[in-house]
Each structure stands twice: as structure tokens, then as C-alpha cells.
Design an enzyme around this catalytic site. Structure first.
Site, PDB file in Angstrom:
ATOM      1  N   SER A   1      -7.535 -30.959 -45.666  1.00 30.93           N
ATOM      2  CA  SER A   1      -6.569 -31.602 -44.785  1.00 30.93           C
ATOM      3  C   SER A   1      -6.263 -33.002 -45.286  1.00 30.93           C
ATOM      4  O   SER A   1      -7.086 -33.621 -45.967  1.00 30.93           O
ATOM      5  CB  SER A   1      -7.129 -31.684 -43.360  1.00 30.93           C
ATOM      6  OG  SER A   1      -6.324 -32.513 -42.540  1.00 30.93           O
TER       7      SER A   1
ATOM      8  N   TYR B   1     -13.561 -33.762 -37.273  1.00 29.91           N
ATOM      9  CA  TYR B   1     -12.681 -32.919 -38.094  1.00 29.91           C
ATOM     10  C   TYR B   1     -12.494 -33.523 -39.487  1.00 29.91           C
ATOM     11  O   TYR B   1     -12.654 -32.838 -40.507  1.00 29.91           O
ATOM     12  CB  TYR B   1     -11.328 -32.783 -37.401  1.00 29.91           C
ATOM     13  CG  TYR B   1     -10.304 -32.008 -38.202  1.00 29.91           C
ATOM     14  CD1 TYR B   1     -10.357 -30.622 -38.281  1.00 29.91           C
ATOM     15  CD2 TYR B   1      -9.263 -32.672 -38.860  1.00 29.91           C
ATOM     16  CE1 TYR B   1      -9.407 -29.912 -39.004  1.00 29.91           C
ATOM     17  CE2 TYR B   1      -8.318 -31.965 -39.582  1.00 29.91           C
ATOM     18  CZ  TYR B   1      -8.388 -30.592 -39.648  1.00 29.91           C
ATOM     19  OH  TYR B   1      -7.451 -29.890 -40.380  1.00 29.91           O
TER      20      TYR B   1
END
Length: 387
Positions: free
Chosen positions: A219, A232
Site C-alpha cells: 500500500s 495497517y
């Protein structure tokens, strides 16, 4: 002399223009990463012209264009030729779309899903070709991963598996790192990182047979720090580093390792409002009294607004990610990193090159604007008790 310089200057300008035009026309549909190369090349041109004389600056720029053209000439896509690809997280979102996309391209697809009887799995069976097989595979359960490996190996026999796409992931509840319960950190690491490692280790014997591809979906948040994404972002940063190390180690086996670092795309990774309410309750139930007093309940409950902000900025068009993953799987010489999505490449560059204070300013302006303040910070006369 002036005529020679003028002619040489025009030649130096013509060479990169032709090369860049040729590269762009040839590869513009294969990968969005080409745009990043073009931006870097334009930046290099500006630097060359600023620090060198026009003549030598253009010469250096032309040579850079030539090497770039030579490198990108290896970006032709290999034929599908019944290549087999395993995709995790195929129930919904990006993984679901990717399974359909690869099936349409003619790949043999193994779709690993969290629930083989769920609506996502049923839709894949209904809409895709017989080349696609649905496999029960919760990436946090090694037994299911090994069972999936046995089924894939039996179906492929001696063909080998061409690519593994580690896509399965969870977001957790975006909130200040101090507020997040340890269960949130552990879940993100269990799915996003340890799940990726477990799947990779299990299926590598099949990748060695084919000298194929390992594609890990990380990501932008794994390289560009963003507030409220401590759990995350940390797990995705671990995925990025794991990919980098495996790229070095697996090169001797002929396996190419790719890291995909998407920007914001609107998937179901954030969960439902019911899930948000449960996570909010978990936070409030487990926070120490002093922490809850300092932040205040209103601040904690306002954190779900960040999820709405993420969705408002996210794109519903998955095609940039799908094309980049296709390129990573199929190109003769894939890039090590892909950054599909609006602003993803820019944010990673800002995080890497800018001084921390300047990066934090831009990040706050884009993702923290008009956010409420914790209770303690909104009270000028508040004094923290000494510990």
C-alpha cells in the site's frame, strides 16, 4: 561554431523526443508506471539543464532517454499460454475484480477466498470460465493454505504455478495509534503480513518450477506515513520490506518479485458501519481511564469520519491496479514497484525526499484538515498529572 552548436542542440532535442514518443505510444496501455518514468525523466532533464551547460545537459539527457528506451523495450507482455495464477482475497474488492480480469485474459486462475460458500465465491463460479477454481483459503490458517497447495499442485501436475498474487488484507479501524487495541495491530499483522509470508513460503516450490512471479500487494500507506493508520501502515511496510528481501534472495531461482503500492481505491476493506460500531465499542471498553479522559469520547467517536474521508477521495475504477498487476505478471522484465492510483507515486516521493516537517504539513493539510482535537488539547488550562 554557433551553427554547430545550434544543429547539435536540435539533434539532442530530437533524439529524446523521438525516443520518449516511441516508448509512450508503445507502452501507454500496459502500465501506469510508465507515467512515473516520464515524470522522473522530465525532472532529470530540468536538473541537467540547470547544473550543466545546455550542450552537455542535453547530451546527458539524450543518453538517459536511450537507456530508458532500452530498458522499457523489455516490457513486452509474454503470451498467456495457459499460465496459472493464484490470487488471495478473491471474495470481494480488488481481489475479486482481479480474478475476473485475469480469467478474461485467458489465465488459469485459482481464487483463494475466505468463504468458499459466500456470495463472492458463488459469483466467481457463475460468471467466470471453467479455468477458474475457487479455493477455501483463510490466509491466517496454515492448514487451509496447505490444503489449497495440495489441490493446486494436483491440478497443475508438472506445469508449475506461474504467479502468486498476495492480495488478501484488512484495514482495521483507523484511529490514533494510542487508541487502537492490540487486537487491531495483531489482526493487521496476521492477515496482511504473516498471511503473505505463509502463502509465499507454501507456494514457492511451485514458483521455482516455472521461474515465475511473486506479486505482493502492499500500500501507499506502507511507505508514506499517514495518521490513523498505525496498524495497517505498519503491516504493509512489513510486506514491502519482505518483498524487497525476497526479490534479492529469489533472483537466483529466476523468480521475479514485485511490490504493488496502490493509492486510494474504494473497496470493502474498511468494513461496514456495524463493524465500525463494534470496533468503537472495543476501543472505549479497553482504554485506560486516563487515556479516555485525555482524548474524550467525542474525539474517539469522531474517528469514523476519517473512513468517510478515505472513501470520498478513493477511486471506484480498479483498472489502474488491474493493468499494473497484469504487467507485473506478464512483462518480460517487470518493475520492482508499481504505484497505481492518483497521487500514490507523488506521496511516496514526498515521504522519501522531503524533510519530515514539510511532509507532515502536507499530510495534515490533505488528511487532517478540520479534524477535532483531543479533549485535553482543547482545554488551555488542562495540566497532565505527573506520572
Amino acid at each position: 561554431m554557433s551553427t554547430f552548436f545550434s544543429d547539435t542542440t536540435w539533434i539532442c532535442l530530437a533524439v529524446p523526443t523521438v525516443l520518449c514518443g516511441t516508448v509512450f505510444c508503445k507502452y501507454k496501455k500496459s502500465s501506469g508506471q510508465l507515467w512515473n518514468w516520464m515524470v522522473c525523466l522530465a525532472g532529470l532533464c530540468a536538473v541537467c539543464l540547470l547544473i550543466l551547460s545546455p550542450f552537455w545537459g542535453l547530451i546527458l539527457f539524450s543518453l538517459s532517454c536511450f537507456f530508458m528506451y532500452t530498458y522499457l523495450s523489455g516490457q513486452e507482455l509474454l503470451p498467456v499460454d495457459q499460465k496459472a495464477v493464484l490470487v488471495t482475497g478473491g471474495d470481494c474488492g480488488l481481489g475479486h475484480a482481479l480474478c475476473k480480469y485475469l480469467d478474461e485474459l485467458g489465465f488459469t486462475v485459482f481464487a483463494g477466498v475466505l468463504n468458499e460458500n459466500g456470495p463472492g465465491a458463488e459469483e466467481l463460479r457463475r460468471t467466470c470460465s471453467p479455468r477458474l477454481s475457487v479455493l477455501q483459503m483463510d490466509v491466517t490458517k496454515p492448514v487451509q493454505i496447505k490444503d489449497a497447495y495440495s489441490k493446486v499442485a494436483a491440478m497443475l501436475q508438472d506445469r508449475g504455478l506461474w504467479a502468486v498474487v498476495n492480495n488478501a488484507g484488512v484495514l482495521g479501524f483507523p484511529s490514533d495509534g494510542e487508541l487502537l487495541p492490540m487486537t487491531d495491530y495483531k489482526q493487521c499483522m496476521a492477515v496482511n503480513f504473516f498471511g503473505t509470508v505463509e502463502v509465499t513460503k507454501t507456494f514457492l516450490p511451485l514458483l521455482r518450477k516455472s521461474k515465475g512471479r511473486l506479486v505482493n500487494v502492499s500500500s501507499m500507506g506502507g511507505g508514506a506515513p499517514m495518521a490513523r493508520l498505525a496498524s495497517y501502515g505498519s503491516s504493509k511496510a512489513a510486506v514491502t520490506m519482505f518483498s524487497s528481501v525476497m526479490r534479492i534472495e529469489l533472483s537466483k531461482w529466476g523468480i521475479k518479485v514485485v511490490s504493488i503500492q496502490p493509492g486510494g481505491f474504494r473497496t470493502s476493506i474498511a468494513g461496514t458501519s456495524d463493524k465500525w460500531e463494534k470496533l468503537e465499542k472495543d476501543i472505549l471498553d479497553h482504554l485506560p481511564a486516563e487515556v479516555q479522559e485525555d482524548y474524550g469520547q467525542d474525539y474517539i467517536l469522531s474517528q469514523r469520519n476519517f473512513l468517510l474521508l478515505i472513501n470520498s477521495k478513493a477511486s471506484t475504477d480498479f483498472s489502474p491496479v488491474l493493468r499494473d498487476i497484469q504487467h507485473a505478471i506478464s512483462a518480460k522484465s517487470p518493475f520492482a514497484y508499481y504505484t497505481p492510483g492518483k497521487g500514490a507515486y507523488l506521496w511516496l516521493c514526498l515521504a522519501f525526499y522531503l524533510p519530515i516537517g514539510i511532509y507532515n504539513y502536507f499530510a495534515e493539510r490533505n488528511f487532517g484538515k478540520d479534524e477535532p482535537m483531543p479533549r485535553a488539547l482543547s482545554m488551555p488550562n488542562y495540566k497532565r498529572k505527573a506520572t
